[in-house]
Design a protein around this motif. Structure first.
Motif, PDB file in Angstrom:
ATOM      1  N   ILE A  62      42.618  51.113 -16.030  1.00 22.66           N
ATOM      2  CA  ILE A  62      42.947  49.961 -16.876  1.00 22.66           C
ATOM      3  C   ILE A  62      44.451  49.900 -17.119  1.00 22.66           C
ATOM      4  N   ILE A  63      45.046  51.031 -17.444  1.00 22.39           N
ATOM      5  CA  ILE A  63      46.479  51.078 -17.692  1.00 22.39           C
ATOM      6  C   ILE A  63      47.262  50.763 -16.423  1.00 22.39           C
ATOM      7  N   GLN A  64      46.894  51.404 -15.339  1.00 21.00           N
ATOM      8  CA  GLN A  64      47.596  51.207 -14.069  1.00 21.00           C
ATOM      9  C   GLN A  64      47.586  49.745 -13.642  1.00 21.00           C
ATOM     10  N   GLU A  65      46.416  49.130 -13.639  1.00 16.85           N
ATOM     11  CA  GLU A  65      46.294  47.770 -13.124  1.00 16.85           C
ATOM     12  C   GLU A  65      46.758  46.726 -14.127  1.00 16.85           C
ATOM     13  N   SER A  66      46.670  47.022 -15.415  1.00 20.45           N
ATOM     14  CA  SER A  66      47.152  46.059 -16.415  1.00 20.45           C
ATOM     15  C   SER A  66      48.665  45.895 -16.298  1.00 20.45           C
ATOM     16  N   ILE A  67      49.373  46.976 -16.000  1.00 17.02           N
ATOM     17  CA  ILE A  67      50.820  46.907 -15.804  1.00 17.02           C
ATOM     18  C   ILE A  67      51.149  45.996 -14.624  1.00 17.02           C
ATOM     19  N   LEU A  68      50.464  46.197 -13.518  1.00 17.86           N
ATOM     20  CA  LEU A  68      50.736  45.409 -12.316  1.00 17.86           C
ATOM     21  C   LEU A  68      50.378  43.944 -12.524  1.00 17.86           C
ATOM     22  N   LEU A  69      49.236  43.685 -13.168  1.00 19.83           N
ATOM     23  CA  LEU A  69      48.792  42.304 -13.371  1.00 19.83           C
ATOM     24  C   LEU A  69      49.670  41.589 -14.389  1.00 19.83           C
ATOM     25  N   GLU A 107      69.873  51.954 -18.336  1.00 23.44           N
ATOM     26  CA  GLU A 107      69.919  51.943 -16.870  1.00 23.44           C
ATOM     27  C   GLU A 107      68.692  51.278 -16.258  1.00 23.44           C
ATOM     28  N   LYS A 108      68.809  50.915 -14.999  1.00 28.27           N
ATOM     29  CA  LYS A 108      67.675  50.390 -14.251  1.00 28.27           C
ATOM     30  C   LYS A 108      66.667  51.515 -14.045  1.00 28.27           C
ATOM     31  N   ILE A 109      65.416  51.229 -14.317  1.00 29.70           N
ATOM     32  CA  ILE A 109      64.372  52.258 -14.269  1.00 29.70           C
ATOM     33  C   ILE A 109      63.759  52.320 -12.867  1.00 29.70           C
ATOM     34  N   VAL A 110      63.554  53.533 -12.399  1.00 20.45           N
ATOM     35  CA  VAL A 110      62.826  53.750 -11.147  1.00 20.45           C
ATOM     36  C   VAL A 110      61.520  54.462 -11.477  1.00 20.45           C
ATOM     37  N   ASP A 111      60.565  54.306 -10.592  1.00 24.08           N
ATOM     38  CA  ASP A 111      59.244  54.898 -10.842  1.00 24.08           C
ATOM     39  C   ASP A 111      59.321  56.418 -10.879  1.00 24.08           C
ATOM     40  N   ASP A 112      58.664  56.994 -11.884  1.00 29.78           N
ATOM     41  CA  ASP A 112      58.584  58.447 -12.026  1.00 29.78           C
ATOM     42  C   ASP A 112      57.300  58.914 -11.339  1.00 29.78           C
ATOM     43  N   LYS A 113      57.437  59.588 -10.223  1.00 29.23           N
ATOM     44  CA  LYS A 113      56.277  59.990  -9.424  1.00 29.23           C
ATOM     45  C   LYS A 113      55.398  61.012 -10.147  1.00 29.23           C
ATOM     46  N   ALA A 114      55.918  61.595 -11.226  1.00 23.14           N
ATOM     47  CA  ALA A 114      55.119  62.574 -11.972  1.00 23.14           C
ATOM     48  C   ALA A 114      53.984  61.906 -12.741  1.00 23.14           C
ATOM     49  N   THR A 115      54.078  60.604 -12.962  1.00 27.49           N
ATOM     50  CA  THR A 115      53.026  59.862 -13.660  1.00 27.49           C
ATOM     51  C   THR A 115      52.367  58.938 -12.642  1.00 27.49           C
ATOM     52  N   ALA A 116      51.348  59.433 -11.999  1.00 28.87           N
ATOM     53  CA  ALA A 116      50.780  58.752 -10.833  1.00 28.87           C
ATOM     54  C   ALA A 116      50.204  57.380 -11.155  1.00 28.87           C
ATOM     55  N   HIS A 117      49.593  57.212 -12.332  1.00 29.31           N
ATOM     56  CA  HIS A 117      48.909  55.951 -12.635  1.00 29.31           C
ATOM     57  C   HIS A 117      49.787  54.959 -13.393  1.00 29.31           C
ATOM     58  N   ILE A 118      51.042  55.313 -13.649  1.00 32.67           N
ATOM     59  CA  ILE A 118      51.946  54.400 -14.352  1.00 32.67           C
ATOM     60  C   ILE A 118      53.225  54.242 -13.544  1.00 32.67           C
ATOM     61  N   ASN A 119      53.501  53.005 -13.169  1.00 31.12           N
ATOM     62  CA  ASN A 119      54.733  52.691 -12.456  1.00 31.12           C
ATOM     63  C   ASN A 119      55.773  52.272 -13.489  1.00 31.12           C
ATOM     64  N   GLU A 120      56.681  53.186 -13.824  1.00 29.33           N
ATOM     65  CA  GLU A 120      57.654  52.919 -14.889  1.00 29.33           C
ATOM     66  C   GLU A 120      58.614  51.787 -14.536  1.00 29.33           C
ATOM     67  N   ALA A 121      58.908  51.618 -13.251  1.00 33.29           N
ATOM     68  CA  ALA A 121      59.800  50.536 -12.843  1.00 33.29           C
ATOM     69  C   ALA A 121      59.178  49.179 -13.145  1.00 33.29           C
ATOM     70  N   VAL A 122      57.883  49.049 -12.884  1.00 34.53           N
ATOM     71  CA  VAL A 122      57.184  47.798 -13.185  1.00 34.53           C
ATOM     72  C   VAL A 122      56.995  47.648 -14.695  1.00 34.53           C
ATOM     73  N   LEU A 123      56.659  48.742 -15.354  1.00 36.43           N
ATOM     74  CA  LEU A 123      56.496  48.698 -16.807  1.00 36.43           C
ATOM     75  C   LEU A 123      57.795  48.274 -17.477  1.00 36.43           C
ATOM     76  N   ASN A 124      58.923  48.738 -16.968  1.00 37.65           N
ATOM     77  CA  ASN A 124      60.221  48.337 -17.506  1.00 37.65           C
ATOM     78  C   ASN A 124      60.414  46.827 -17.416  1.00 37.65           C
ATOM     79  N   LYS A 125      59.956  46.212 -16.341  1.00 37.97           N
ATOM     80  CA  LYS A 125      60.056  44.752 -16.217  1.00 37.97           C
ATOM     81  C   LYS A 125      59.255  44.051 -17.306  1.00 37.97           C
ATOM     82  N   ILE A 126      58.105  44.628 -17.647  1.00 33.10           N
ATOM     83  CA  ILE A 126      57.295  44.066 -18.734  1.00 33.10           C
ATOM     84  C   ILE A 126      58.011  44.213 -20.062  1.00 33.10           C
ATOM     85  N   ILE A 127      58.604  45.382 -20.299  1.00 29.71           N
ATOM     86  CA  ILE A 127      59.333  45.603 -21.539  1.00 29.71           C
ATOM     87  C   ILE A 127      60.492  44.616 -21.651  1.00 29.71           C
ATOM     88  N   ILE A 128      61.207  44.399 -20.572  1.00 28.43           N
ATOM     89  CA  ILE A 128      62.325  43.457 -20.574  1.00 28.43           C
ATOM     90  C   ILE A 128      61.853  42.050 -20.918  1.00 28.43           C
TER      91      ILE A 128
END
Length: 224
Positions: A30-37, A111-132
């Motif tokens: 739910i978290i992973q796909e809600s970020i992308l959607l 700074e511009k956020i890049v995805d943290d591979k340590a959190t497999a189900h959360i893409n921080e780069a995409v999440l940052n776009k949502i926060i912005i």
């Protein structure tokens, strides 16, 4: 850093969710796909029905984790600011010079956020776009005072207060540390937005980052 983050469980106020999504595969999905959607169609067009279709699950299953999409956005933003708080801690630990420590902290929050591979189900780069694009919708509501009392924005305020403390260490006589800290964090999100969408009213572009601007600002404002 990756190994450190992989052992950390990011804490979110338990009042925000009905069931902790980190406790099940469906919750993490739910978290992973809600970020992308949400990034794809925007918060206003986002619905649990659309998310349910995307994850091949009933809409009702999502309600077992979150009361509504506002609470889901609160969860995502709380997770994001908690992640930023960890990054702040690691970036400034063992830095003795107060001004260098502040510059490192400002870099983390701007700074511009890049995805943290340590959190497999959360893409921080995409999440940052949502926060912005969407973060102000978490508190520009009629319920903001009540939600503030419930501690929904506690992590966000902690991040700001970390910056406040660093500003005060650099210049204890500066009278507007809180306003400066909140302006840096809120303003950096706005500058990223302007750079992407309204380019003619910002100096930030492919050569000048919001980080450059805010470091220049603190040098101008705080250096004696």
């Amino acid at each position: 850093m990756k190994d450190i983050f992989s052992t950390i469980k990011i804490q979110v106020n338990e009042k925000i969710y009905v069931k902790d999504p980190e406790t099940s595969a469906l919750g993490r999905k739910i978290i992973q796909e809600s970020i992308l959607l949400m990034e794809e169609i925007g918060f206003d067009n986002f619905t649990f029905k659309k998310l349910g279709t995307k994850i091949n699950s009933n809409e009702s299953s999502i309600y077992r984790y979150f009361e509504n999409k506002h609470k889901l956005l609160l969860y995502l933003s709380s997770w994001y600011w908690s992640w930023i708080e960890y990054k702040l801690f690691f970036a400034t630990t063992n830095v003795d010079d107060s001004f260098e420590k502040l510059k490192k902290a400002i870099t983390v929050v701007t700074e511009k956020i890049v995805d943290d591979k340590a959190t497999a189900h959360i893409n921080e780069a995409v999440l940052n776009k949502i926060i912005i694009s969407e973060y102000t919708k978490t508190f520009h509501t009629k319920e903001v005072d009540e939600e503030n009392k419930e501690g929904y924005f506690l992590i966000y305020k902690r991040v700001i207060n970390r910056i406040v403390k660093l500003i005060t260490e650099v210049n204890p006589e500066y009278p507007f540390a809180k306003s400066l800290a909140s302006t840096i964090i809120e303003g950096s999100l706005h500058q990223h937005f302007l750079r992407d969408h309204l380019k003619t009213i910002t100096n930030c572009d492919e050569h000048v980052s919001p980080t450059d601007f805010y470091i220049n600002l603190i040098i101008t404002v705080l250096k004696k």
